[in-house]
Write a protein that holds these residues in place. Structure first.
Motif, mmCIF file in Angstrom:
data_model
loop_
_atom_site.group_PDB
_atom_site.id
_atom_site.type_symbol
_atom_site.label_atom_id
_atom_site.label_comp_id
_atom_site.label_asym_id
_atom_site.label_seq_id
_atom_site.Cartn_x
_atom_site.Cartn_y
_atom_site.Cartn_z
ATOM 1 N N GLN A 123 0.845 -1.195 0.000
ATOM 2 C CA GLN A 123 0.000 0.000 0.000
ATOM 3 C C GLN A 123 0.877 1.240 0.000
ATOM 4 O O GLN A 123 2.049 1.192 0.422
ATOM 5 C CB GLN A 123 -0.930 0.010 1.217
ATOM 6 C CG GLN A 123 -0.205 -0.088 2.545
ATOM 7 C CD GLN A 123 -1.146 -0.140 3.725
ATOM 8 O OE1 GLN A 123 -2.361 -0.115 3.553
ATOM 9 N NE2 GLN A 123 -0.607 -0.194 4.927
ATOM 10 N N LEU A 124 0.312 2.339 -0.470
ATOM 11 C CA LEU A 124 1.077 3.571 -0.605
ATOM 12 C C LEU A 124 1.528 4.115 0.748
ATOM 13 O O LEU A 124 2.566 4.774 0.847
ATOM 14 C CB LEU A 124 0.228 4.620 -1.331
ATOM 15 C CG LEU A 124 0.951 5.899 -1.730
ATOM 16 C CD1 LEU A 124 1.982 5.628 -2.823
ATOM 17 C CD2 LEU A 124 -0.040 6.957 -2.210
ATOM 18 N N GLN A 125 0.774 3.828 1.793
ATOM 19 C CA GLN A 125 1.108 4.363 3.116
ATOM 20 C C GLN A 125 2.499 3.955 3.585
ATOM 21 O O GLN A 125 3.061 4.585 4.487
ATOM 22 C CB GLN A 125 0.054 3.923 4.139
ATOM 23 C CG GLN A 125 -1.283 4.628 3.988
ATOM 24 C CD GLN A 125 -2.214 3.938 3.017
ATOM 25 O OE1 GLN A 125 -1.764 3.267 2.098
ATOM 26 N NE2 GLN A 125 -3.521 4.080 3.218
ATOM 27 N N TYR A 140 -1.955 15.772 -6.788
ATOM 28 C CA TYR A 140 -2.130 14.329 -6.668
ATOM 29 C C TYR A 140 -3.143 14.040 -5.559
ATOM 30 O O TYR A 140 -2.768 13.703 -4.427
ATOM 31 C CB TYR A 140 -0.788 13.665 -6.352
ATOM 32 C CG TYR A 140 0.283 13.925 -7.386
ATOM 33 C CD1 TYR A 140 0.411 13.099 -8.510
ATOM 34 C CD2 TYR A 140 1.164 14.997 -7.254
ATOM 35 C CE1 TYR A 140 1.390 13.335 -9.454
ATOM 36 C CE2 TYR A 140 2.145 15.238 -8.195
ATOM 37 C CZ TYR A 140 2.262 14.396 -9.297
ATOM 38 O OH TYR A 140 3.232 14.633 -10.242
ATOM 39 N N PRO A 141 -4.425 14.200 -5.836
ATOM 40 C CA PRO A 141 -5.436 14.089 -4.772
ATOM 41 C C PRO A 141 -5.468 12.727 -4.099
ATOM 42 O O PRO A 141 -5.690 12.651 -2.889
ATOM 43 C CB PRO A 141 -6.755 14.396 -5.495
ATOM 44 C CG PRO A 141 -6.466 14.285 -6.951
ATOM 45 C CD PRO A 141 -5.021 14.602 -7.122
ATOM 46 N N GLU A 142 -5.241 11.638 -4.852
ATOM 47 C CA GLU A 142 -5.260 10.308 -4.237
ATOM 48 C C GLU A 142 -4.144 10.174 -3.207
ATOM 49 O O GLU A 142 -4.344 9.654 -2.104
ATOM 50 C CB GLU A 142 -5.093 9.218 -5.309
ATOM 51 C CG GLU A 142 -6.118 9.262 -6.422
ATOM 52 C CD GLU A 142 -5.632 10.067 -7.615
ATOM 53 O OE1 GLU A 142 -4.650 10.833 -7.478
ATOM 54 O OE2 GLU A 142 -6.259 9.954 -8.682
ATOM 55 N N VAL A 143 -2.971 10.664 -3.576
ATOM 56 C CA VAL A 143 -1.811 10.555 -2.683
ATOM 57 C C VAL A 143 -1.961 11.486 -1.490
ATOM 58 O O VAL A 143 -1.635 11.120 -0.349
ATOM 59 C CB VAL A 143 -0.516 10.860 -3.459
ATOM 60 C CG1 VAL A 143 0.709 10.705 -2.566
ATOM 61 C CG2 VAL A 143 -0.398 9.946 -4.680
ATOM 62 N N ALA A 145 -4.680 12.369 -0.108
ATOM 63 C CA ALA A 145 -5.673 11.791 0.803
ATOM 64 C C ALA A 145 -5.086 10.652 1.618
ATOM 65 O O ALA A 145 -5.404 10.491 2.806
ATOM 66 C CB ALA A 145 -6.876 11.291 0.000
ATOM 67 N N LEU A 146 -4.214 9.860 1.017
ATOM 68 C CA LEU A 146 -3.664 8.686 1.705
ATOM 69 C C LEU A 146 -2.500 9.037 2.633
ATOM 70 O O LEU A 146 -2.361 8.439 3.700
ATOM 71 C CB LEU A 146 -3.196 7.654 0.682
ATOM 72 C CG LEU A 146 -4.301 6.917 -0.092
ATOM 73 C CD1 LEU A 146 -3.704 6.123 -1.237
ATOM 74 C CD2 LEU A 146 -5.087 5.995 0.847
ATOM 75 N N LEU A 147 -1.663 9.992 2.227
ATOM 76 C CA LEU A 147 -0.451 10.281 2.994
ATOM 77 C C LEU A 147 -0.540 11.560 3.813
ATOM 78 O O LEU A 147 0.225 11.722 4.771
ATOM 79 C CB LEU A 147 0.756 10.366 2.049
ATOM 80 C CG LEU A 147 1.124 9.089 1.293
ATOM 81 C CD1 LEU A 147 2.392 9.311 0.473
ATOM 82 C CD2 LEU A 147 1.317 7.920 2.248
ATOM 83 N N GLY A 148 -1.420 12.477 3.452
ATOM 84 C CA GLY A 148 -1.544 13.727 4.207
ATOM 85 C C GLY A 148 -0.216 14.448 4.297
ATOM 86 O O GLY A 148 0.502 14.622 3.314
ATOM 87 N N ALA A 149 0.145 14.843 5.512
ATOM 88 C CA ALA A 149 1.395 15.569 5.730
ATOM 89 C C ALA A 149 2.612 14.697 5.467
ATOM 90 O O ALA A 149 3.736 15.206 5.353
ATOM 91 C CB ALA A 149 1.440 16.117 7.154
ATOM 92 N N GLY A 150 2.412 13.386 5.378
ATOM 93 C CA GLY A 150 3.517 12.473 5.093
ATOM 94 C C GLY A 150 3.865 12.367 3.622
ATOM 95 O O GLY A 150 4.745 11.577 3.253
ATOM 96 N N PHE A 151 3.172 13.151 2.776
ATOM 97 C CA PHE A 151 3.472 13.158 1.342
ATOM 98 C C PHE A 151 4.643 14.103 1.105
ATOM 99 O O PHE A 151 4.521 15.318 1.207
ATOM 100 C CB PHE A 151 2.243 13.608 0.565
ATOM 101 C CG PHE A 151 2.407 13.672 -0.934
ATOM 102 C CD1 PHE A 151 3.387 12.943 -1.601
ATOM 103 C CD2 PHE A 151 1.559 14.474 -1.688
ATOM 104 C CE1 PHE A 151 3.522 13.010 -2.973
ATOM 105 C CE2 PHE A 151 1.670 14.535 -3.069
ATOM 106 C CZ PHE A 151 2.656 13.808 -3.706
ATOM 107 N N LEU A 199 -3.128 3.591 -8.416
ATOM 108 C CA LEU A 199 -3.717 4.411 -7.355
ATOM 109 C C LEU A 199 -5.160 4.814 -7.628
ATOM 110 O O LEU A 199 -5.872 5.205 -6.709
ATOM 111 C CB LEU A 199 -2.860 5.668 -7.150
ATOM 112 C CG LEU A 199 -1.384 5.393 -6.830
ATOM 113 C CD1 LEU A 199 -0.623 6.704 -6.732
ATOM 114 C CD2 LEU A 199 -1.241 4.587 -5.549
ATOM 115 N N GLY A 200 -5.584 4.736 -8.858
ATOM 116 C CA GLY A 200 -6.970 5.104 -9.157
ATOM 117 C C GLY A 200 -7.145 5.483 -10.610
ATOM 118 O O GLY A 200 -6.171 5.671 -11.346
#
Length: 240
Positions: A123-125, A140-143, A145-151, A199-200
């Protein structure tokens, strides 16, 4: 009689010479795009899906296409202010503001690409806090949403530069669209890149300014007609 014929011929030529040009339809060509979407020669859009599609839409409306090269950060303002009429290959999640949206024109997918040496991911997380190859100005809205500040982004100026950086193993992973990655690998099979995660879906459309030069209903009908008669598919097939 000869003089009359000569006058008529000259008069006809003059009328043709003075015939007004077809009105234009202005499309934005983001300079961060590369083939298969766009190829630039200096500050001029030379080739690519965006050029072929824009010209087909304009021709269906009996207009001529003009392309306005802009960096990604200027796209929203150009559409809002009516500096350009439209932009193709975009989704609402990438573009803030109030615009008119066409039917889906280019189905695509958002991918996490990796080198052959990059570890598999479930998974991307798993990449939270790690740098990922991205393109400046891209959202990159999908990323997000999944990683938040961790992107953690590592921006390249264009998608081509992003994939070249990945192929040079300066990063283990980068974000790309399926269309761009597939085209890059056809040109550079030795790069050895692969899809790590899908990712989508990307249901790419054309967005038109509320200040466009013609009613949106007309341009959307032209796009629907191009989809229905196979014109869009023929354009896309040139780059597969």
């Amino acid at each position: 009689m000869l003089a009359g014929l000569l006058f008529a011929a000259i008069g006809g030529a003059t009328c043709r010479a003075q015939a007004p040009e077809r009105p234009e339809l202005v499309f934005i060509a983001p300079t961060s795009n590369t083939l298969p979407l766009a190829e630039f020669e200096g500050n001029r859009l030379r080739a690519g899906i965006l050029k072929d599609l824009g010209e087909a839409i304009a021709a269906r409306l009996q207009r001529r296409a003009r392309f306005l090269p802009l960096p990604s950060r200027r796209v929203r303002a150009a559409l809002r202010d009516g500096e350009a009429d439209g932009l193709c290959y975009v989704i609402p999640g990438w573009l803030d503001g109030q615009h008119d949206w066409s039917s889906v024109v280019i189905p695509d997918a958002a991918l996490l690409a990796g080198t052959q040496q990059a570890p598999e991911l479930a998974q991307l997380q798993e990449l939270e806090g790690q740098a990922i190859g991205t393109v400046v100005g891209y959202r990159y809205p999908e990323v997000e949403a999944l990683l938040g500040a961790g992107f953690v982004r590592d921006d390249a100026p264009t998608m081509l530069a992003n994939l070249r950086k990945l192929a040079a193993q300066r990063l283990p992973y980068a974000l790309a669209e399926r269309t761009s990655l597939a085209y890059f690998l056809r040109q550079h099979p030795e790069a050895g890149l692969r899809t790590v995660l899908t990712l989508g879906r990307i249901d790419a459309r054309c967005a038109f300014s509320r200040k466009a030069r013609l009613p949106f209903g007309q341009v959307n009908q032209a796009i629907d007609d191009l989809l229905a008669d196979g014109s869009v598919e023929r354009i896309l097939s040139r780059y597969r």
